[in-house]
Design a protein around this motif. Structure first.
Motif, short mmCIF file in Angstrom:
data_model
loop_
_atom_site.label_atom_id
_atom_site.label_comp_id
_atom_site.label_asym_id
_atom_site.label_seq_id
_atom_site.Cartn_x
_atom_site.Cartn_y
_atom_site.Cartn_z
N ALA A 206 -75.45 55.21 -41.53
CA ALA A 206 -74.52 54.56 -42.45
C ALA A 206 -73.48 53.83 -41.63
O ALA A 206 -72.96 54.38 -40.64
CB ALA A 206 -73.87 55.57 -43.38
N ILE A 207 -73.16 52.62 -42.02
CA ILE A 207 -72.20 51.78 -41.30
C ILE A 207 -71.08 51.38 -42.24
O ILE A 207 -71.33 50.96 -43.37
CB ILE A 207 -72.89 50.53 -40.72
CG1 ILE A 207 -73.84 50.91 -39.59
CG2 ILE A 207 -71.86 49.52 -40.21
CD1 ILE A 207 -74.64 49.75 -39.06
N ALA A 208 -69.86 51.51 -41.78
CA ALA A 208 -68.69 50.98 -42.48
C ALA A 208 -68.18 49.80 -41.67
O ALA A 208 -67.95 49.92 -40.46
CB ALA A 208 -67.60 52.04 -42.62
N ALA A 209 -68.01 48.66 -42.33
CA ALA A 209 -67.63 47.44 -41.64
C ALA A 209 -66.56 46.70 -42.41
O ALA A 209 -66.37 46.89 -43.62
CB ALA A 209 -68.84 46.53 -41.44
N GLN A 210 -65.86 45.83 -41.69
CA GLN A 210 -64.89 44.92 -42.29
C GLN A 210 -65.58 43.58 -42.49
O GLN A 210 -66.21 43.06 -41.57
CB GLN A 210 -63.69 44.76 -41.37
CG GLN A 210 -62.61 43.81 -41.86
CD GLN A 210 -61.54 43.56 -40.80
OE1 GLN A 210 -61.84 43.23 -39.67
NE2 GLN A 210 -60.28 43.72 -41.18
N THR A 211 -65.49 43.03 -43.69
CA THR A 211 -66.09 41.74 -43.96
C THR A 211 -65.04 40.81 -44.57
O THR A 211 -64.12 41.26 -45.26
CB THR A 211 -67.31 41.87 -44.89
OG1 THR A 211 -67.94 40.59 -45.03
CG2 THR A 211 -66.92 42.40 -46.25
N ALA A 212 -65.18 39.52 -44.30
CA ALA A 212 -64.18 38.55 -44.74
C ALA A 212 -64.09 38.51 -46.26
O ALA A 212 -65.10 38.60 -46.97
CB ALA A 212 -64.54 37.16 -44.22
N GLY A 213 -62.85 38.39 -46.76
CA GLY A 213 -62.62 38.27 -48.19
C GLY A 213 -62.74 36.84 -48.66
O GLY A 213 -63.29 35.97 -47.95
N GLU A 214 -62.21 36.57 -49.84
CA GLU A 214 -62.34 35.25 -50.43
C GLU A 214 -61.35 34.25 -49.86
O GLU A 214 -61.56 33.04 -49.96
CB GLU A 214 -62.18 35.35 -51.94
CG GLU A 214 -63.30 36.14 -52.61
CD GLU A 214 -63.15 36.21 -54.12
OE1 GLU A 214 -62.15 35.65 -54.63
OE2 GLU A 214 -64.02 36.81 -54.77
N VAL A 215 -60.25 34.73 -49.27
CA VAL A 215 -59.27 33.83 -48.67
C VAL A 215 -59.01 34.28 -47.24
O VAL A 215 -59.35 35.40 -46.86
CB VAL A 215 -57.95 33.81 -49.47
CG1 VAL A 215 -58.19 33.36 -50.89
CG2 VAL A 215 -57.27 35.17 -49.46
N ALA A 216 -58.40 33.41 -46.44
CA ALA A 216 -58.07 33.75 -45.06
C ALA A 216 -57.13 34.95 -45.02
O ALA A 216 -56.29 35.15 -45.90
CB ALA A 216 -57.42 32.56 -44.38
N GLN A 217 -57.31 35.80 -44.01
CA GLN A 217 -56.51 36.99 -43.76
C GLN A 217 -56.86 38.15 -44.71
O GLN A 217 -56.34 39.25 -44.55
CB GLN A 217 -55.00 36.71 -43.86
CG GLN A 217 -54.49 35.59 -42.98
CD GLN A 217 -54.66 35.89 -41.50
OE1 GLN A 217 -54.66 37.05 -41.09
NE2 GLN A 217 -54.79 34.85 -40.69
N GLU A 218 -57.74 37.90 -45.68
CA GLU A 218 -58.14 38.95 -46.62
C GLU A 218 -59.48 39.51 -46.18
O GLU A 218 -60.35 38.77 -45.71
CB GLU A 218 -58.26 38.34 -48.02
CG GLU A 218 -58.64 39.32 -49.12
CD GLU A 218 -58.77 38.59 -50.45
OE1 GLU A 218 -57.73 38.27 -51.06
OE2 GLU A 218 -59.93 38.32 -50.87
#
Length: 396
Positions: A206-218
Motif C-alpha cells: 500500500a502506498i500513500a502519496a501526495q498528488t497535485a490538487g486542482e490549483v497551484a500549491q494545493e
C-alpha cells in the motif's frame, strides 16, 4: 479511479501530558555525534535481537555523505558501526532484513545538478558489506523504502521524474544480486510524490502519496493498493480543497485497515498567491482494505506540527511521532501523540530539539511492548550539524 471529497474535522487542543507521561518512560537513549553530521532514517527490530539502524554519516577521507549501518543491543549498546557509499552524497531511506539475517538497505546517490541514482547495499548478519550497487541507468528516482522477501528478492518504491515538473510513482523488484526483475510506474501527468509504502500481510503493498490538487500549491492524498507482482488493485484520491497535504506514513491496524498520518497545511492567505502561507497540523486518516474512508481527523495544537511516522499497538491504539515546529506556549521539539483506535487523542509528549531540523524519523513497536524512536531523519545537505539519536521507551 473513484474520487471522494472530504474535509478533515474534529479539532483537538492538546495541552498537558495527560496520562501519557505516566507511561512514557525512557529505558535508554543514545546519540552518535562524533562527526556532528549523522542522521538516522530507518530502524528494524533485528531477528537476532536488538535493533539495526540505517542512516547517513560523513564519508571517511572524503567530503561527502555515505550510508551508515549501526547495530544496537537490546540494552542500547552499540555492537557495530559500518560506513558504505560512493563518491557522491549517499542518503539512506530504508532497510529490511532477509530470513537469513542479512540486510538490504536502499537510498539515493545525489549527483551534481540535483540528479539522483538508486543506491543499494547488501550486508551480512554482522553488518559487513556483501555488495553495493549504484544503478546509474535509473536516473532521477527517489526511493523511499525496501522490503525483503523470503526467497531473497526485494521490492523498493519511490518517485521518478518523467518530465520537467512531473513525477510518477515507481515500484520495482530486484533479485538477490540486485538485478532488476520488473519495474512499473503509475500516475497521471501531475506531481505525484510517494510519502510512504507498507508491505501487507498478503505480500502486496500500500502506498500513500501526495498528488497535485486542482490549483497551484494545493495537494490531495492518494492511496494505492498493489498485489505482490505490482499490479494495481485499487486507487483512491481523497480531495482536500485549499489544503497542502503531505502524507508521511501508512501503516496497518489490527483490524486490517490502513492508518495514514502526515502534515495538513491550511492556507492562511490566498492559495493562488505567489507566497501562500500555511499553518500545518497533524492529520490522521483511517481507510478500509477496499479504500473506503472510515474517518479522518485534523489534530490542531497551538502552532505548527505534523506527524512523520506511526506505530499501531496490538490493542489498536495509535502512536504518531513527528515534531512541533512552532508553539505559542514555547513547547517545540520532537513530538509523540497517543490516540485511540478511532483517532481521538489521549495524550501527548514533547522532547526538546537537540539541534536544527530535529524530528522523529521513525518509530516502531517492539516485541517487549515498548517503542523505539530514531531521528533526525532526512539530511539537509546545507545543514550538517546533526547527531543521530535513538530512544527506547519501556513497555506500556
Amino acid at each position: 479511479m473513484c474520487s471522494k471529497m472530504f474535509y478533515l474535522f474534529l479539532v483537538f487542543s492538546l495541552i498537558g501530558f495527560r496520562g501519557f507521561s505516566q507511561t512514557l518512560d525512557i529505558e535508554w537513549e543514545k546519540k552518535t555525534g562524533k562527526s556532528g553530521s549523522d542522521v538516522f532514517n530507518c530502524i528494524i527490530e533485528d531477528v537476532n535481537g536488538g535493533y539495526t539502524v540505517v542512516g547517513s554519516s560523513p564519508a571517511v577521507n572524503r567530503d561527502d555523505l555515505d550510508f551508515c549501518l549501526v547495530k544496537f543491543s537490546a540494552e542500547g549498546q552499540i555492537i557495530t558501526e559500518k560506513i558504505f557509499g560512493t563518491e557522491s552524497n549517499d542518503l539512506s531511506s530504508g532497510i529490511s532484513q532477509f530470513v537469513s539475517g542479512e540486510y538490504i538497505a536502499v537510498g539515493n546517490s545525489v549527483l551534481d545538478a540535483g540528479k539522483t541514482h538508486v543506491f543499494f547495499l547488501k550486508a551480512d548478519v554482522d553488518g559487513n558489506e556483501v555488495w553495493q550497487k549504484s544503478l546509474n541507468e535509473l536516473e532521477n528516482i527517489s526511493v523511499n523504502d525496501v522490503f525483503a522477501s523470503d526467497d531473497g528478492d526485494f521490492v523498493t518504491c519511490g518517485s521518478v521524474l518523467v518530465s520537467e515538473g512531473f513525477r510518477k510513482i515507481w515500484l520495482a523488484e530486484f533479485d538477490n544480486d540486485g538485478e532488476l526483475l520488473w519495474e512499473k510506474t503509475y500516475g497521471e501527468n501531475v506531481i505525484e510524490e510517494v510519502g510512504s509504502v507498507k508491505k501487507l500481510p498478503d505480500g502486496g503493498f500500500a502506498i500513500a502519496a501526495q498528488t497535485a490538487g486542482e490549483v497551484a500549491q494545493e495537494s490531495d492524498l492518494l492511496v494505492i493498493r498493489f498485489n505482490s507482482e505490482g499490479n494495481k488493485i485499487w486507487e483512491e484520491r481523497y480531495k482536500m480543497p485549499k489544503v497542502n497535504v503531505r502524507p508521511e506514513c501508512i501503516c496497518c491496524s489490527p483490524d486490517n485497515n490502513f492508518i495514514v498520518a502526515g502534515w495538513y497545511g491550511t492556507c492562511m492567505n490566498d492559495i493562488n498567491s505567489d507566497n501562500p502561507i500555511f499553518d500545518y497540523d497533524l492529520f490522521l486518516t483511517k481507510i478500509s482494505p477496499e479504500g473506503e474512508l472510515i474517518w479522518s481527523k485534523n489534530i490542531d495544537s497551538e502552532g505548527s506540527e505534523g506527524g512523520n511516522t506511526i506505530a499501531v499497538r496490538p490493542d489498536g491504539k495509535i502512536v504518531v511521532a513527528g515534531k512541533k515546529e512552532t508553539s505559542f506556549l514555547g513547547r517545540v521539539g520532537t513530538w509523540l501523540v497517543l490516540a485511540d483506535s478511532e483517532g481521538s487523542i489521549l495524550s501527548e509528549a514533547v522532547f526538546p530539539f537537540n539541534f536544527g531540523n530535529d524530528k522523529v524519523s521513525e518509530i516502531i513497536s517492539t516485541s517487549d511492548g515498548g517503542l523505539v524512536l530514531i531521528g533526525p531523519g532526512e539530511m539537509n545537505l546545507d545543514l550538517r550539524n546533526t547527531d543521530g539519536w535513538i530512544k527506547k521507551i519501556k513497555a506500556f
